[in-house]
Write an enzyme that holds these catalytic residues in place. Structure first.
Site, short mmCIF file in Angstrom:
data_model
loop_
_atom_site.label_atom_id
_atom_site.label_comp_id
_atom_site.label_asym_id
_atom_site.label_seq_id
_atom_site.Cartn_x
_atom_site.Cartn_y
_atom_site.Cartn_z
N ALA B 251 0.83 -1.21 0.00
CA ALA B 251 0.00 0.00 0.00
C ALA B 251 0.86 1.26 0.00
CB ALA B 251 -0.93 0.01 1.22
N GLU B 254 3.90 1.84 -4.28
CA GLU B 254 3.69 2.47 -5.59
C GLU B 254 3.11 3.87 -5.53
OE1 GLU B 254 1.99 -0.12 -8.48
OE2 GLU B 254 3.70 -1.48 -8.37
N SER B 256 3.66 6.18 -3.29
CA SER B 256 4.74 7.10 -2.94
C SER B 256 5.70 7.29 -4.10
CB SER B 256 5.53 6.56 -1.74
OG SER B 256 4.68 6.38 -0.65
N CYS B 363 -5.78 7.49 4.40
CA CYS B 363 -4.46 6.85 4.27
C CYS B 363 -3.70 6.81 5.59
CB CYS B 363 -3.64 7.59 3.22
SG CYS B 363 -1.97 6.95 3.03
N GLU B 372 8.57 11.55 2.92
CA GLU B 372 9.34 11.05 1.78
C GLU B 372 9.37 12.08 0.66
OE1 GLU B 372 7.47 6.93 1.64
OE2 GLU B 372 8.76 6.92 -0.13
#
Lengths: 77, 415
Positions: B251, B254, B256, B363, B372
């Site tokens: 989860a 991809e 991010s 999320c 990030e």
């Protein structure tokens, strides 16, 4: 204004901590909201209101001090 | 007399997916939002539900417990408004059969959803995520070093976005050093809708055996990471542990990586915004949230919900059993919520975008994703003051509109 947090409703998204770190914290175990202060002051009333609006689960609410009547609340899931 | 005629049942639309502008959602979404922010939607398997396009209604649906993630009888798990329904049904059928989804709490309603989410949520708090800062900075710098060593031109997706996102996930989960690629390879094989059923099952078993081994090691020598915590829970079955670990890893990977690459591309296409960000690094926090809003990569919308009872919303009634899709991209461009919504404004003051969803399914990894992106973009721009596209703008291959998530397939850059 008094702040109330419904920990049964809280999903630990942490939006309140992001919005008003001086008022809210999260439990290290399950991420749920912890109130650092039960009341807002003139300096952080705006941040508290924003945190109530940002809460995705509707776990936060603001209440008038005198009679405890609900004054502001997030959305009602 | 005219006013008394009954309004004809509006005919359902299909989810508009054809973009006319690189970073804008399909233009039909804007006219739907203006004219009928809740309209009938035909899903690829033929059933008809609802499409929500305004910010107000989007938020209302996602925060209302009367909209469930559990599919009604007869409809497969993972009802998507786009994609080949047969392929999706076969894919999710295999995942369900192999019990991979048992603890995937995006597919559950409270209280089961709440139980699993709270079990791991302690690893995703604002404070806990902040503790990952130094590690993410090291990951990003390491990747930038490798890029410099190889020299331009390079594909940012493969050499930066994906490895940064993967290594961050390894750090969070506590994947043993040196096992990262093996773990990622097996996970992506399990979640690749294009592999055949035999290979899928093979990968399931291999991954499960591997994770059982890792969990055993972590039980003996626990560390401060997600796998150690999950491994030590007595109230979870092996099946649940496996499901949770694989779910949390995939989860966060991809989305991010996809967002890191697309955000870089968007900045390169908005030179004034890029210059402003280079001139004042303190803009990065609002810049990332604005990029999240502006780009809203989940182009298929939020996870499909089903009404558990008749729900009146925005003057219409959604009947029990009907599916509801929320277009997050349309909601995030709603002029009633955002001033000049189609403009990228890094200093935008309005909060409340829905890129991470809303409600109980919002999320879980949003703070990690933010960190990030903030570190990744900041250090990329610092390292390469002359960062630029190494191909013509129109030659950058974009993900097609019928995929769940928008993004660049490849982004060749120079510096």
């Amino acid at each position: 204004v008094r702040i109330e947090a419904d920990r049964e409703r809280c999903i630990g998204a942490g939006m309140c901590v992001l919005t008003a770190p001086e008022l809210f914290d999260q439990d290290d175990g399950d991420g749920r909201v912890l109130l650092l202060r039960g009341r807002t002051e003139a300096t952080n009333a705006e941040a508290a209101r924003e945190a109530v609006l940002m809460c995705p689960s509707g776990a936060l609410s603001l209440h008038a001090e005198d009679n405890g009547t609900e004054s502001e609340k997030g959305q009602d899931p | 007399v005219n006013g008394l005629e009954p309004v004809a049942e509006q005919s359902p639309v299909e989810l508009p997916t054809a973009r006319t502008h690189l970073f804008d959602p399909a233009p039909e979404l804007a006219s739907l939002r203006e004219q009928q922010p809740a309209c009938r939607l035909r899903y690829p398997d033929g059933h008809v539900g609802w499409l929500i396009t305004s910010h107000k209604l989007a938020r209302a649906v996602m925060t209302d417990a009367r909209f469930s993630r559990r599919p009604p009888d007869g409809l497969p798990i993972g009802r998507f408004p786009i994609g080949d329904p047969k392929k999706i049904a076969a894919f999710f059928g295999a995942l369900v059969r192999e019990r991979v989804m048992v603890a995937n709490f995006l597919e559950l309603d409270p209280p089961a959803q709440t139980r699993y989410r709270r079990l791991v949520a302690g690893h995703f708090t604002v404070r806990r995520v902040e503790e990952l800062r130094t590690r993410i900075e090291r990951i990003v710098d390491g990747q930038l070093d490798a890029m410099e060593q190889t020299g331009p031109p390079l594909d940012l997706v493969q050499t930066f976005a994906l490895p940064v996102a993967a290594s961050t996930q390894y750090a969070l989960l506590g994947v043993p050093a040196g096992d990262g690629e093996r773990f990622a390879g097996l996970s992506s094989a399990v979640f690749d809708p294009n592999v055949d059923a035999d290979r899928l099952t093979g990968s399931f078993w291999e991954l499960r055996d591997y994770l059982r081994l890792v969990a055993e090691q972590k039980r003996l020598n626990p560390e401060n990471d997600l796998i150690s915590d999950i491994a030590r829970r007595d109230d979870l079955s092996d099946e649940e542990r496996f499901s949770l670990i694989v779910f949390l890893f995939t989860a966060g990977l991809e989305p991010s990586a996809g967002m890191l690459a697309l955000a870089t591309f968007a900045l390169l296409c908005h030179p004034a915004a890029l210059e402003a960000l280079r001139a004042d690094g303190s803009l990065i926090e609002s810049a990332i949230d604005e990029l999240l809003r502006y780009l809203t990569i989940t182009q298929a919308g939020a996870l499909t919900r089903t009404a558990l009872e008749d729900v009146e919303i925005g003057g219409i009634v959604i009947h029990a059993g009907q599916s509801v899709t929320v277009s997050l991209a349309a909601a995030n461009r709603d002029p009633e919520k955002f001033d000049r919504p189609d403009t990228l404004e890094l200093t935008r003051s309005e909060t409340g975008h829905l890129a991470f969803g809303q409600g109980v399914h919002m999320c879980l990894g949003q703070h990690i994703a933010r960190l990030e992106l903030q570190i990744g973009i900041t250090r990329l721009l610092q390292r390469f003051p002359n960062l630029h596209l190494a191909v013509a703008l129109e030659d950058v291959p974009m993900v097609a509109g019928d995929q769940q998530s928008y993004g660049v397939q490849e982004l060749l850059i120079g510096w």
